[in-house]
Write an enzyme that holds these catalytic residues in place. Structure first.
Site: not given
Length: 268
Positions: A228, A244
């Site tokens: 992301h 992440c």
């Protein structure tokens, strides 16, 4: 007639002299000083310290007294004297390192210690096309966690390389996933494990520039991990996330447009 004239002179000139004496402000003189350095001028002049010369001392006092005693024969000379005075005051204040605005707090140097994050992005983490010697097929995403790079294999020994941010110590991982979903300006709902560690986090945040997931997100399989964007681009090249993969918003938009659901992701 003589008495009348005497009274007239006393009642006119003497009376007006007394009135002028009463209306004139008293200026005390310092012993041994000339008229150009009256102590009264120094004491009655506005305190110049708030302009940045809190401890300039007698030099400012002499500057104010000298400017007040300087003859002025018109608006031009008065204006020029004022400008010269203020330039002199600021020059005195600028050359005194201990002189600051009255009551202003001292300037502090930024503290650097454990947990300090560098606010500038190293140019090595900017997007670039590079040589690639891996065996993966074109279209595969390869994440090099130790070196903080993400590669999108192009084939022919070339790949697009992006700088990334990865998990903190204890949150790194490795494996093979596929992109299961893509989202533009995604919402963010922190998982229960993260809320247990950080109870100050919001329970839900709508997508937008302030959202930690940034402009795009690509979800990896059924896991909680994503590739992301970020609203903290200075963290690229750092171990900062909970697992992440972070990218700069411009880079994640570029990658988002190049891949599709089902793309293979290899994390090393």
């Amino acid at each position: 007639m003589f008495v009348f004239d005497r009274r007239r002179r006393r009642g006119s000139a003497g009376h007006h002299r007394d009135r002028r004496a009463r209306s004139r402000p008293a200026l005390s003189r310092r012993p041994g000083r000339g008229a150009g350095a009256r102590a009264g001028l120094c004491r009655s002049a506005p305190d110049p310290r708030p302009i940045g010369a809190a401890s300039a001392g007698p030099r400012l006092c002499r500057a104010v007294a000298g400017a007040a005693a300087a003859p002025g024969d018109g608006a031009r000379r008065a204006a020029g004297g004022s400008r010269r005075l203020w330039r002199r005051l600021h020059r005195i204040a600028r050359h005194r390192p201990d002189a600051g605005a009255a009551g202003a707090p001292a300037r502090r140097r930024p503290r650097r210690g454990r947990g300090h994050v560098q606010r500038q992005i190293d140019p090595v983490f900017l997007r670039a096309e590079v040589d690639y010697a891996g065996a993966e097929r074109a279209g595969t995403i390869v994440i090099d966690s130790s070196n903080k790079f993400l590669y999108l294999v192009q084939g022919g020994g070339r790949a697009l390389r992006y700088g990334i941010g990865v998990g903190r110590p204890g949150f790194t991982w490795a494996g093979v996933k596929t992109i299961s979903r893509k989202a533009e300006w995604p919402d963010w709902t922190p998982p229960g494990e993260m809320l247990a560690r950080r109870p100050d986090l919001p329970r839900h945040m709508d997508g937008g520039p302030a959202n930690p997931l940034g402009a795009r997100a690509m979800y990896l399989g059924s896991s909680l991990y994503r590739i992301h964007g970020t609203n903290e681009p200075y963290t690229i090249g750092q171990n900062v996330s909970s697992g992440c993969i972070r990218m700069m918003n411009d880079d994640v938009v570029d990658l988002y447009d190049r891949v599709h659901v089902g793309t293979k992701v290899v994390v090393r």
